[in-house]
Design a protein around this motif. Sequence first.
Motif, mmCIF file in Angstrom:
data_model
loop_
_atom_site.group_PDB
_atom_site.id
_atom_site.type_symbol
_atom_site.label_atom_id
_atom_site.label_comp_id
_atom_site.label_asym_id
_atom_site.label_seq_id
_atom_site.Cartn_x
_atom_site.Cartn_y
_atom_site.Cartn_z
ATOM 1 N N SER A 1 0.836 -1.196 0.000
ATOM 2 C CA SER A 1 0.000 0.000 0.000
ATOM 3 C C SER A 1 0.876 1.253 0.000
ATOM 4 O O SER A 1 2.097 1.184 0.040
ATOM 5 N N GLY A 2 0.210 2.415 -0.034
ATOM 6 C CA GLY A 2 0.934 3.685 0.025
ATOM 7 C C GLY A 2 1.715 3.989 -1.236
ATOM 8 O O GLY A 2 2.801 4.567 -1.174
ATOM 9 N N HIS A 3 1.172 3.663 -2.392
ATOM 10 C CA HIS A 3 1.892 3.868 -3.650
ATOM 11 C C HIS A 3 1.829 5.315 -4.145
ATOM 12 O O HIS A 3 2.451 5.647 -5.159
ATOM 13 N N TYR A 4 1.079 6.148 -3.455
ATOM 14 C CA TYR A 4 0.985 7.572 -3.769
ATOM 15 C C TYR A 4 0.519 7.764 -5.210
ATOM 16 O O TYR A 4 -0.572 7.343 -5.556
ATOM 17 N N ARG A 5 1.348 8.319 -6.092
ATOM 18 C CA ARG A 5 0.929 8.585 -7.464
ATOM 19 C C ARG A 5 1.356 7.489 -8.439
ATOM 20 O O ARG A 5 1.179 7.628 -9.646
ATOM 21 N N ASN A 6 1.916 6.400 -7.937
ATOM 22 C CA ASN A 6 2.497 5.401 -8.823
ATOM 23 C C ASN A 6 1.876 4.014 -8.668
ATOM 24 O O ASN A 6 2.514 3.016 -8.981
ATOM 25 N N GLY A 7 0.640 3.955 -8.216
ATOM 26 C CA GLY A 7 0.012 2.667 -8.016
ATOM 27 C C GLY A 7 -0.130 1.869 -9.305
ATOM 28 O O GLY A 7 0.184 0.681 -9.348
ATOM 29 N N VAL A 8 -0.620 2.514 -10.359
ATOM 30 C CA VAL A 8 -0.800 1.811 -11.629
ATOM 31 C C VAL A 8 0.559 1.408 -12.197
ATOM 32 O O VAL A 8 0.749 0.278 -12.649
ATOM 33 N N LEU A 9 1.510 2.322 -12.163
ATOM 34 C CA LEU A 9 2.847 2.027 -12.680
ATOM 35 C C LEU A 9 3.473 0.833 -11.970
ATOM 36 O O LEU A 9 4.024 -0.068 -12.609
ATOM 37 N N LEU A 10 3.398 0.791 -10.654
ATOM 38 C CA LEU A 10 4.157 -0.195 -9.876
ATOM 39 C C LEU A 10 3.383 -1.465 -9.544
ATOM 40 O O LEU A 10 3.915 -2.347 -8.872
ATOM 41 N N ALA A 11 2.150 -1.587 -10.026
ATOM 42 C CA ALA A 11 1.340 -2.755 -9.664
ATOM 43 C C ALA A 11 1.985 -4.089 -10.047
ATOM 44 O O ALA A 11 2.026 -5.005 -9.217
ATOM 45 N N PRO A 12 2.494 -4.267 -11.270
ATOM 46 C CA PRO A 12 3.074 -5.578 -11.598
ATOM 47 C C PRO A 12 4.265 -5.953 -10.724
ATOM 48 O O PRO A 12 4.371 -7.094 -10.264
#
Length: 359
Positions: A336-347
């Motif tokens: 959790s806590g991905h801030y603005r990069n959740g979609v980018l860092l999901a994989p």
Amino acid sequence: MSRIIIIGCGIIGATIAYQLSQVPELKITVLDKETPAKASTGAALGVLMGVVSQKVKGRNWQLRENSIKRYETLLPELEIITGRKIPVNRDGILLLCLEGEDLSNWEKLAITRKSQGWELEIWDVEKVRDRTPQIKLDNIIAAIYSPQDRQLDPTLLTWALVDAARQKGVNFQFDVSVLNVEVSPGCYQIETTAGSLECDWLIIAAGLGSTPLTASLKQSIDIRPVLGQALHLHLENSWGDANFQPVITGDDVHIVPLGKGEFWVGATVEFPVGEGEILADDVKLDEVMAKAIAFCPVLAEAKIIRKWSGLRPRPERQVAPIIDRLSGCDRVIIASGHYRNGVLLAPATAELVAQIIMG
């Protein structure tokens, strides 16, 4: 067979579910108090700023690089499995450099990216004018073009992940709230509005909801909201070169072409003051639109189809994102806590979670 419960079905929880569904020995249940992609994911623009980011080493760059590589195989994989079309902009990202910016940092980054096997180009104003005539060049001294970065629709991607994971036997329970989490001998007890569940591993991917969930385990993780706002626009007039439609970003504002004269324009614009609730401010949204028009004046003629806002989960006093075991709870993982990069860092997040579970 290990029983796994994932709390949260935004892009992070859905990607973890799909990743773990490849392991037959795991029995996976995903819980969410809403339907998929309703919180931070539903408000994201899906701009994958990986190669064009300033991260060049360590965990932050490795997560980005792993995700960029995985997306190239993940998207066609999901389309084949589900039959769903996932819109992807493969024309890259064009980052505008404003007056006063030091281009030497970008020159160094371009050299580093080349050594890492990635492309990054520095365009002078003449090339910007030639390739993207919709951009007004006032106060712009150059642009950084990242051809290998992408933009995609986070909501459609999340639903494709859910469909693919379901086909592998993952059980999804939506409109179910988690009331409490307790440690029982040899397992974790999850009390929900739909009854009680037990699991051997608990994965908390609930964004801002992760704080109260970890608090119930006496290990509270402080994740706070940052608000972003966006607009969906329709433009009758032409937009630059029809065969070259990159995402344009500058001064922390994204202009995302969607095709057929439609665009998303958005930014993360409001940070919390103290611990009070953050409400969308129309003045801030007007400022976002004004910046977009300053870069591309033709947008002043666009019709606003809808406006929306969403809260990004940002860790307090910790580096974003948090992907680790919860202290004192050996089989609880925070993602959790991905801030603005959740979609980018999901994989890459899903891969790391799988590594932890599989040992």
